[in-house]
Design a protein around this motif. Sequence first.
Motif: not given
Length: 210
Positions: A97-107
């Motif tokens: 029921e839990i996933w990990e988020s990473s490398r959130f980026a906006l350009d």
Amino acid sequence: MLQLITPDLYGEFASELKEMHGLRYRVFKERLDWEVQTEDEIETDAFDGFKPVYLLLKGSDWRIRGCVRLLPSTGPTMLRDTFPVLLGGDVVPSTAEIWESSRFALDLPPSTPKAAGGLAQATYELFAGMIEFGLANDLTRIVTVTDTRMERILRLATWPLSRIGQPMPVGKTEAVAGLLEISHATLLRIRGRGRLRGPVLWKPVLAPSA
């Protein structure tokens, strides 16, 4: 528009994924000067090899403007395998029921529309996509390792990070681990603050031929 790229579609969307890695290079290496693995102006790490799901934010010109990587917490994750010190003695989340988020980026270009809290509307769009993905996959929370700058952005967006441990210096930044709630109420709040109309996450589609 947000594209959901699952492992079975990596080959079909290889050019988009390469563009995403270039965006990550610009953000994490050039802008933030993090100690990341780079080659030929792209950024990758070991966790890209564990068949993550990617959410790619595309602009009206079809260029990749943002991205986030998602991995199940039951497998290899950045928190478990790279930054366990951020747990502060707590147990690393490990459940379907839990996933990990990473490398959130906006350009984003300077002309990008703003929304509540002075944040770019695109920020809310990517947040909403993460929540929609979570709801579609029966997730209750997303765990993440981020920096305190991003923690402030989440607070402004009214999607606050529930800290697992205390912030600690990691390289050139101050990192913190925490959990983000996945719920319909959270999605409605993010949509409202971002002035978003309807769902933002769509099944992968090919760009029109030139």
